[in-house]
Design a protein around this motif. Structure first.
Motif, PDB file in Angstrom:
ATOM      1  N   PRO A 238      -0.889  12.162  10.615  1.00 47.89           N
ATOM      2  CA  PRO A 238      -1.405  11.587   9.364  1.00 47.89           C
ATOM      3  C   PRO A 238      -1.445  12.561   8.185  1.00 47.89           C
ATOM      4  N   LYS A 239      -1.681  13.846   8.452  1.00 49.90           N
ATOM      5  CA  LYS A 239      -1.771  14.809   7.346  1.00 49.90           C
ATOM      6  C   LYS A 239      -0.433  14.991   6.648  1.00 49.90           C
ATOM      7  N   ASP A 240       0.651  14.948   7.423  1.00 58.38           N
ATOM      8  CA  ASP A 240       1.986  15.113   6.841  1.00 58.38           C
ATOM      9  C   ASP A 240       2.538  13.816   6.272  1.00 58.38           C
ATOM     10  N   ASN A 241       1.906  12.704   6.614  1.00 63.66           N
ATOM     11  CA  ASN A 241       2.405  11.390   6.179  1.00 63.66           C
ATOM     12  C   ASN A 241       1.249  10.515   5.697  1.00 63.66           C
ATOM     13  N   PRO A 242       0.618  10.875   4.567  1.00 66.43           N
ATOM     14  CA  PRO A 242      -0.543  10.118   4.088  1.00 66.43           C
ATOM     15  C   PRO A 242      -0.205   8.663   3.784  1.00 66.43           C
ATOM     16  N   PHE A 243      -1.122   7.795   4.156  1.00 71.07           N
ATOM     17  CA  PHE A 243      -0.907   6.348   4.002  1.00 71.07           C
ATOM     18  C   PHE A 243      -0.664   5.968   2.546  1.00 71.07           C
ATOM     19  N   VAL A 244      -1.377   6.620   1.634  1.00 68.84           N
ATOM     20  CA  VAL A 244      -1.249   6.267   0.221  1.00 68.84           C
ATOM     21  C   VAL A 244       0.176   6.479  -0.277  1.00 68.84           C
ATOM     22  N   VAL A 245       0.857   7.498   0.233  1.00 70.22           N
ATOM     23  CA  VAL A 245       2.249   7.754  -0.171  1.00 70.22           C
ATOM     24  C   VAL A 245       3.160   6.654   0.365  1.00 70.22           C
ATOM     25  N   THR A 246       2.939   6.275   1.622  1.00 69.54           N
ATOM     26  CA  THR A 246       3.762   5.233   2.247  1.00 69.54           C
ATOM     27  C   THR A 246       3.607   3.904   1.532  1.00 69.54           C
ATOM     28  N   LEU A 307      -3.677  -3.683   0.973  1.00 71.54           N
ATOM     29  CA  LEU A 307      -3.663  -2.556   1.902  1.00 71.54           C
ATOM     30  C   LEU A 307      -3.910  -1.234   1.188  1.00 71.54           C
ATOM     31  N   ASP A 308      -3.398  -1.120  -0.028  1.00 66.12           N
ATOM     32  CA  ASP A 308      -3.634   0.085  -0.824  1.00 66.12           C
ATOM     33  C   ASP A 308      -5.134   0.267  -1.063  1.00 66.12           C
ATOM     34  N   LEU A 309      -5.823  -0.843  -1.370  1.00 68.87           N
ATOM     35  CA  LEU A 309      -7.273  -0.791  -1.581  1.00 68.87           C
ATOM     36  C   LEU A 309      -8.000  -0.429  -0.287  1.00 68.87           C
ATOM     37  N   LYS A 310      -7.574  -1.004   0.823  1.00 67.64           N
ATOM     38  CA  LYS A 310      -8.187  -0.681   2.117  1.00 67.64           C
ATOM     39  C   LYS A 310      -8.005   0.797   2.437  1.00 67.64           C
ATOM     40  N   GLY A 311      -6.814   1.315   2.127  1.00 64.25           N
ATOM     41  CA  GLY A 311      -6.542   2.732   2.374  1.00 64.25           C
ATOM     42  C   GLY A 311      -7.439   3.645   1.567  1.00 64.25           C
ATOM     43  N   LYS A 312      -7.940   3.120   0.443  1.00 61.17           N
ATOM     44  CA  LYS A 312      -8.849   3.889  -0.408  1.00 61.17           C
ATOM     45  C   LYS A 312     -10.310   3.585  -0.112  1.00 61.17           C
ATOM     46  N   GLY A 313     -10.523   2.816   0.981  1.00 63.13           N
ATOM     47  CA  GLY A 313     -11.890   2.547   1.411  1.00 63.13           C
ATOM     48  C   GLY A 313     -12.541   1.338   0.790  1.00 63.13           C
ATOM     49  N   VAL A 314     -11.778   0.520   0.064  1.00 62.66           N
ATOM     50  CA  VAL A 314     -12.343  -0.676  -0.585  1.00 62.66           C
ATOM     51  C   VAL A 314     -12.244  -1.853   0.381  1.00 62.66           C
ATOM     52  N   GLY A 315     -13.375  -2.326   0.868  1.00 62.84           N
ATOM     53  CA  GLY A 315     -13.398  -3.484   1.765  1.00 62.84           C
ATOM     54  C   GLY A 315     -13.060  -3.150   3.209  1.00 62.84           C
ATOM     55  N   ALA A 316     -12.813  -1.893   3.497  1.00 64.44           N
ATOM     56  CA  ALA A 316     -12.491  -1.501   4.885  1.00 64.44           C
ATOM     57  C   ALA A 316     -12.803  -0.028   5.056  1.00 64.44           C
ATOM     58  N   SER A 317     -14.040   0.335   4.936  1.00 64.18           N
ATOM     59  CA  SER A 317     -14.422   1.742   4.992  1.00 64.18           C
ATOM     60  C   SER A 317     -14.126   2.339   6.365  1.00 64.18           C
ATOM     61  N   ASN A 318     -13.608   3.574   6.329  1.00 58.68           N
ATOM     62  CA  ASN A 318     -13.311   4.335   7.551  1.00 58.68           C
ATOM     63  C   ASN A 318     -12.291   3.677   8.469  1.00 58.68           C
ATOM     64  N   MET A 319     -11.408   2.867   7.903  1.00 58.79           N
ATOM     65  CA  MET A 319     -10.357   2.252   8.707  1.00 58.79           C
ATOM     66  C   MET A 319      -9.331   3.324   9.069  1.00 58.79           C
ATOM     67  N   GLN A 321      -5.992   5.393   9.918  1.00 60.28           N
ATOM     68  CA  GLN A 321      -4.656   5.281   9.334  1.00 60.28           C
ATOM     69  C   GLN A 321      -3.704   4.546  10.270  1.00 60.28           C
ATOM     70  N   SER A 322      -3.848   4.759  11.556  1.00 60.39           N
ATOM     71  CA  SER A 322      -2.966   4.079  12.514  1.00 60.39           C
ATOM     72  C   SER A 322      -3.111   2.563  12.404  1.00 60.39           C
ATOM     73  N   ASP A 323      -4.362   2.079  12.207  1.00 60.91           N
ATOM     74  CA  ASP A 323      -4.591   0.635  12.066  1.00 60.91           C
ATOM     75  C   ASP A 323      -4.025   0.116  10.747  1.00 60.91           C
ATOM     76  N   LEU A 324      -4.159   0.924   9.694  1.00 62.88           N
ATOM     77  CA  LEU A 324      -3.600   0.532   8.399  1.00 62.88           C
ATOM     78  C   LEU A 324      -2.088   0.410   8.475  1.00 62.88           C
ATOM     79  N   LEU A 325      -1.459   1.358   9.162  1.00 62.85           N
ATOM     80  CA  LEU A 325       0.005   1.350   9.278  1.00 62.85           C
ATOM     81  C   LEU A 325       0.486   0.152  10.094  1.00 62.85           C
ATOM     82  N   LYS A 326      -0.226  -0.170  11.170  1.00 65.37           N
ATOM     83  CA  LYS A 326       0.154  -1.323  11.988  1.00 65.37           C
ATOM     84  C   LYS A 326       0.003  -2.624  11.204  1.00 65.37           C
ATOM     85  N   GLU A 327      -1.079  -2.701  10.422  1.00 61.70           N
ATOM     86  CA  GLU A 327      -1.277  -3.893   9.604  1.00 61.70           C
ATOM     87  C   GLU A 327      -0.199  -3.996   8.521  1.00 61.70           C
ATOM     88  N   LEU A 328       0.176  -2.845   7.972  1.00 63.97           N
ATOM     89  CA  LEU A 328       1.221  -2.818   6.955  1.00 63.97           C
ATOM     90  C   LEU A 328       2.521  -3.391   7.509  1.00 63.97           C
TER      91      LEU A 328
END
Length: 333
Positions: A238-246, A307-319, A321-328
């Motif tokens: 995750p550190k080398d591949n931040p969700f926000v960039v993807t 998903l961008d908002l969720k990645g920033k903690g809006v409406g899905a705090s502490n989600m 990254q693996s779950d965000l990527l799968k949902e994406l």
């Protein structure tokens, strides 16, 4: 840049200006010009008495002026370089009187990074009249690949379009950072060899198979198996591949795909021009357009925003990254 060449030509022909005010958001050219002046105006013997470097944090405009008004010793010019001059932004206008009547035997270089002079004020007009105002603007992401190609051509190398994209994706639009990595490559690769993704992976450490560029391509082709492998790799690193960039890159891709659908002329030249992409990548949009009709693209863009908002903690705090990527991936394909 033509302006950079013009400045270099002036210096080489022995016609330097008394003031070079270098400003703007992109520090690369500011550093390069100031370095060129420092290395090429005076001989090594002359530099000891006639070249001075000041720093904005540790000096004042009055000190800068006092040093600029000195006469050179046993040389035609003295060079005064003020680095990090943006720290003098509150008082920089007090340089007006000197700029209106500069010392002809001094070359004063002001490195005013990340800021610009107000064009309405006296200093801007005074420098414009007596010296050189150079504005170094930040390149857009779609311009950086072409900059890399030209930079490498200037060093005697060729580089593949995919290699350029990998560098931009991994290093962003910071030209200094990119140039440092390119310099490393030139130490180990001969000029007869094209810079390929394999060489980028070997010497810079950017994976040629597991990156956002390959993910975007796999999604465009609806290659779920390949996209899933890349997503799994991202989740493990995750550190080398931040969700926000993807999510940002994919949002841009689908926004461009929506534009593609709206075009009447789908010729490669027109698509490249309208979308602001390298012609090499037009085929990706042709393939993706067949897999994702316009209505579906609109829905994907909406999902990516959420998903961008969720990645920033809006409406899905502490989600995770693996779950965000799968949902994406699920939302798209």
């Amino acid at each position: 840049m033509d302006k950079v060449k013009e400045i270099v030509s002036e210096i080489n022909s022995g016609r330097p200006k008394p003031i070079y005010f270098l400003m703007g958001e992109e520090p690369y050219y500011i550093d390069k010009i100031s370095q060129y002046i420092a290395e090429n105006v005076l001989s090594e013997e002359e530099k000891g008495f006639n070249q001075m470097v000041l720093y904005g944090k540790d000096t004042s405009v009055d000190e800068v002026v006092a040093n600029a008004k000195r006469f050179p010793m046993m040389a035609d010019y003295q060079v005064v370089i003020v680095k990090e001059a943006q720290h003098l932004s509150r008082t920089i206008e007090s340089l007006v009187s000197y700029a209106e009547n500069p010392q002809p035997t001094t070359i004063l270089v002001i490195c005013f990074k990340y800021k610009k002079l107000d064009k309405r004020k006296k200093l801007y007009k005074a420098v414009q009249k007596s010296g050189v105002l150079f504005e170094s603007n930040k390149l857009y992401e779609n311009q950086v690949s072409d900059w890399i190609r030209r930079a490498m051509a200037g060093k005697g190398y060729s580089i593949s379009p995919k290699s350029c994209i990998m560098l931009v994706e991994f290093l962003g639009t910071d030209l200094s950072k990119i140039n440092n990595e390119l310099d490393k490559l030139t130490l180990v690769v001969s000029t007869e060899t094209e810079i390929t993704p394999e060489l980028i992976e070997e010497h810079i450490g950017i994976s040629k198979d597991f990156n956002n560029f390959e993910l975007k391509k796999a999604i465009g082709e609806r290659d779920v198996k390949k996209a899933s492998r890349i997503i799994d790799y991202f989740a493990q690193n995750p550190k080398d591949n931040p969700f926000v960039v993807t999510v940002t890159l994919l949002s841009t891709f689908f926004a461009q795909l929506l534009q593609y659908h709206g075009l009447n002329d789908h010729s490669p030249g027109n698509v490249a021009k309208v979308l602001g992409v390298n012609p090499y990548f037009v085929k990706e949009f042709t393939v993706a357009a067949k897999n994702y009709p316009m209505k579906r693209v609109s829905g994907i863009i909406s999902s990516l925003r959420e998903l961008d908002l969720k990645g920033k903690g809006v409406g899905a705090s502490n989600m995770e990254q693996s779950d965000l990527l799968k949902e994406l991936l699920a939302e798209i394909v």
